[in-house]
Write a protein that holds these residues in place. Structure first.
Motif, PDB file in Angstrom:
ATOM      1  N   ASP A   1      58.188  28.324  78.724  1.00 24.92           N
ATOM      2  CA  ASP A   1      57.053  28.015  77.847  1.00 24.92           C
ATOM      3  C   ASP A   1      56.471  29.254  77.168  1.00 24.92           C
ATOM      4  OD1 ASP A   1      57.126  25.271  78.318  1.00 24.92           O
ATOM      5  OD2 ASP A   1      55.886  25.441  80.117  1.00 24.92           O
TER       6      ASP A   1
ATOM      7  N   GLU B   1      43.638  19.100  78.379  1.00 22.54           N
ATOM      8  CA  GLU B   1      43.166  20.224  77.562  1.00 22.54           C
ATOM      9  C   GLU B   1      42.627  21.347  78.444  1.00 22.54           C
ATOM     10  OE1 GLU B   1      39.961  21.115  73.938  1.00 22.54           O
ATOM     11  OE2 GLU B   1      40.499  19.059  74.495  1.00 22.54           O
TER      12      GLU B   1
ATOM     13  N   ARG C   1      45.170  23.556  79.841  1.00 23.47           N
ATOM     14  CA  ARG C   1      45.840  24.370  78.826  1.00 23.47           C
ATOM     15  C   ARG C   1      47.292  23.937  78.604  1.00 23.47           C
ATOM     16  NH1 ARG C   1      41.962  26.816  81.332  1.00 23.47           N
ATOM     17  NH2 ARG C   1      43.128  27.151  83.242  1.00 23.47           N
ATOM     18  N   LEU C   2      47.521  22.619  78.680  1.00 24.89           N
ATOM     19  CA  LEU C   2      48.840  22.065  78.364  1.00 24.89           C
ATOM     20  C   LEU C   2      48.841  21.683  76.889  1.00 24.89           C
ATOM     21  CD1 LEU C   2      49.482  19.749  81.449  1.00 24.89           C
ATOM     22  CD2 LEU C   2      50.542  21.961  80.962  1.00 24.89           C
ATOM     23  N   THR C   3      49.768  22.252  76.129  1.00 26.15           N
ATOM     24  CA  THR C   3      49.823  21.975  74.696  1.00 26.15           C
ATOM     25  C   THR C   3      50.906  20.960  74.345  1.00 26.15           C
ATOM     26  OG1 THR C   3      51.286  23.886  74.404  1.00 26.15           O
ATOM     27  CG2 THR C   3      48.915  24.240  74.115  1.00 26.15           C
ATOM     28  N   ARG C   4      51.720  20.572  75.332  1.00 28.80           N
ATOM     29  CA  ARG C   4      52.786  19.587  75.118  1.00 28.80           C
ATOM     30  C   ARG C   4      52.488  18.359  75.966  1.00 28.80           C
ATOM     31  NH1 ARG C   4      54.458  20.349  79.957  1.00 28.80           N
ATOM     32  NH2 ARG C   4      54.734  22.412  80.843  1.00 28.80           N
TER      33      ARG C   4
ATOM     34  N   ARG D   1      47.536  10.053  75.378  1.00 28.44           N
ATOM     35  CA  ARG D   1      46.175  10.506  75.694  1.00 28.44           C
ATOM     36  C   ARG D   1      45.133   9.407  75.456  1.00 28.44           C
ATOM     37  NH1 ARG D   1      45.781  17.014  74.741  1.00 28.44           N
ATOM     38  NH2 ARG D   1      47.934  17.478  75.312  1.00 28.44           N
TER      39      ARG D   1
END
Length: 584
Positions: free
Chosen positions: A566, A280, A283-286, A270
């Protein structure tokens, strides 16, 4: 070639076969591990297995100088950097255009030049450089303009720029005509007079820009420019290159696979402020995957050019301000939701018009939003298995069209031929995608031209269609460990297809419709072990209906891609379905 599991006609009406190259060589690598088989079946040679198993930039990148005009372009850019000239970067409004423009701006920024971005408005200006815009940039002080992801067919606009006068460097990847527009340099692996560089015709424009950046840095290094300053770390820009490559559906072979493989590693860190904000907002947390680039991040960048402000993508990718990045990312997320609604309305009308037995679906509608026609063309192509062109006609009777093709059909070449026959105002593209401008009255003749030119080839391409499989497993074999092992052969995408497996036989325990027409099913094998399966946008298709209506005692073979679920509370795998076949 015998069908896999004896399936000669599946629920979707196609035979199942081993992936072609794997079938031809099956006796030759039957003892190999699964990843080796995946690599070989996608065209890797045994002597290059290590290179393909861990694709690196060093392993695949050519000498940029093999491309025509590359050294001339690098020399002119180096002159501009050393003289502190005013440079403008003219891009396209899609993801490849935005990432290409952002890459050039960031490289020049690291070299001491703050280049000005210019992205044309899709509705007001249309695709590609206009003479008026280029002349205006020159009048406002630009002594050098770099067009990215456009310009290969801009004869009139570049002639106006030449007369201004202002130097223009064209960096493109779209198909070229036999003659080329006047420019200081035109770097394009798909020039008809390209020789060694033609082997890299599958590059997206952002990939060509990366090669130009490498040539520029090398030129400045030879001139001693870095004696008192640090060289740019081009490797840090591979996240942008990966995004543009995947979003433009470029073939993930050779250098493109290396771009995406290494770019995903950079993206996971990042480093780019704008990309981090977009991840972000998505809404991707990985860490993002290649699939996320095509289905989560790319569409949001595209939404700016489709239904919002065309320059939002470039601004996001080049901003230094985290607050601004968050605002732009949120706006792109909102615009993407708006785009989905507009797209759904146009798609419903287009599908009704596309019914029929023509090999090329050409549909047109007045008032359709031109920002979604490319997506709708892709949806029509997916549903019908044939090339599709969707045309939005405005109040002046001018149509803007976008097309998507199937493997084996060069749609960009056909559009160029139609232009040469006087059927189009403008047009171009590459094998799998094309864009055009046409008078509404000429649409029927254009459709007839494409039908005459491509019908036989489409019949051959569709006749050869079969569902290609890489492995057959029991349902219990579809697990997180399998997904992890398959990913070693990636990244996957166009030209390097994601592994497809068959699992079964299974019976459907339950099935229901979720979301926008998706069918979710829980199936169980003879050993009682269950598996979740998803058939996207299939509620009204034979596949979805078979799952929803399957009797408890009937058994199926399922074919699709193994993915991590997921939404599961514990690590679990699921199968994203492409097809199914009755087991008896």
């Amino acid at each position: 070639m015998s069908p896999v599991l004896g399936v000669t006609r599946s629920i979707l009406g196609q035979p199942w076969r081993w992936r072609a190259l794997a079938a031809d060589a099956r006796d030759g690598f039957g003892g190999d591990d699964l990843v080796t088989q995946l690599l070989l079946s996608r065209g890797a040679l045994r002597e290059t297995l290590d290179q393909h198993r861990a694709p690196s930039i060093r392993g695949f990148m050519p000498d940029p100088s093999i491309f025509r005009d590359m050294d001339r372009a690098a020399d002119r850019l180096a002159d501009a950097v050393q003289a502190g000239e005013s440079v403008a970067v003219f891009g396209d409004y899609d993801v490849d255009g935005a990432t290409s423009a952002a890459l050039m701006i960031l490289v020049l920024r690291d070299l001491g030049i703050e280049a000005r971005p210019y992205i044309p408005d899709r509705l007001l200006e249309g695709y590609g450089p206009s003479g008026e815009a280029l002349v205006r940039l020159a009048a406002e002080g630009a002594s050098l303009i770099v067009t990215v992801d456009c310009g290969a067919q801009a004869f009139e606009a570049l002639a106006m720029a030449h007369a201004a006068p202002v130097d223009v460097i064209v960096v493109d990847h779209h198909k070229c005509a036999a003659s080329l527009p006047v420019a200081h340099a035109l770097v394009n692996p798909n020039r008809l007079d390209e020789t060694d560089g033609a082997a890299h015709g599958h590059l997206a424009a952002v990939g060509v820009c990366f090669l130009l950046a490498a040539a520029l840095v090398r030129t400045l290094r030879a001139r001693g420019y870095f004696a008192a300053r640090t060289e740019p770390r081009l490797i840090d820009l591979l996240d942008i290159v990966a995004l543009g490559t995947v979003a433009d559906v470029a073939q993930l072979r050779g250098l493109n696979r290396a771009f995406v493989s290494q770019g995903l590693k950079v993206m996971a860190q990042r480093r780019n402020i704008g990309l981090a904000a977009l991840i972000e907002a998505s809404r991707l947390t990985r860490a993002p995957t290649a699939t996320d680039l095509g289905f989560a991040l790319g569409p949001r960048i595209n939404a700016g050019g489709r239904v919002g402000r065309a320059d939002l993508g470039v601004r996001l990718l080049t901003t230094r301000d985290p607050v601004e990045a968050g605002v732009i990312a949120a706006e792109l997320d909102r615009l993407n939701d708006e785009r989905r609604q507009i797209e759904g309305d146009v798609q419903q009308q287009a599908e009704a018009m596309a019914a029929g037995d023509r090999r090329i679906a050409v549909v047109a509608g007045r008032g359709w939003h031109p920002g979604v026609i490319g997506i709708v063309a892709g949806r029509l192509k997916e549903k019908s298995g044939r090339p599709a062109i969707v045309i939005a006609v405005d109040e002046h009777g001018v149509g803007k069209g976008s097309g998507r093709s199937i493997p084996g059909i060069d749609l960009g070449g056909a559009v160029l031929a139609a232009k040469d026959h006087g059927l189009l105002v403008a047009g171009g593209g590459h094998a799998m995608a094309a864009g055009l401008t046409i008078a509404a009255d000429d649409i029927p003749a254009f459709a007839d031209f494409l039908e005459c030119r491509l019908a036989e080839a489409v019949d051959v391409a569709r006749g050869d269609r079969a569902l290609l499989l890489d492995a057959v497993l029991a349902p219990g074999g579809v697990n997180p460990a399998l997904v992890e092992s398959l990913e070693v052969g990636g990244p996957y995408g166009m030209g390097w297809p994601s592994p497809r497996i068959a699992a079964g036989p299974v019976r459907v325990v339950k099935a229901d419709i979720v979301g926008n027409g998706h069918v979710r099913a829980v199936v169980a094998g003879d050993d009682g072990r269950s598996l979740k399966a998803m058939a996207f946008r299939s509620a009204e298709t034979p596949l979805g209906q078979a799952l929803l209506g399957a009797a408890p005692h009937r058994k199926l073979w399922l074919a699709g891609r193994a993915k991590i679920d997921d939404w599961s509370s514990r690590p679990a795998a699921e199968l994203h379905l492409d097809d199914a076949a009755w087991a008896e």
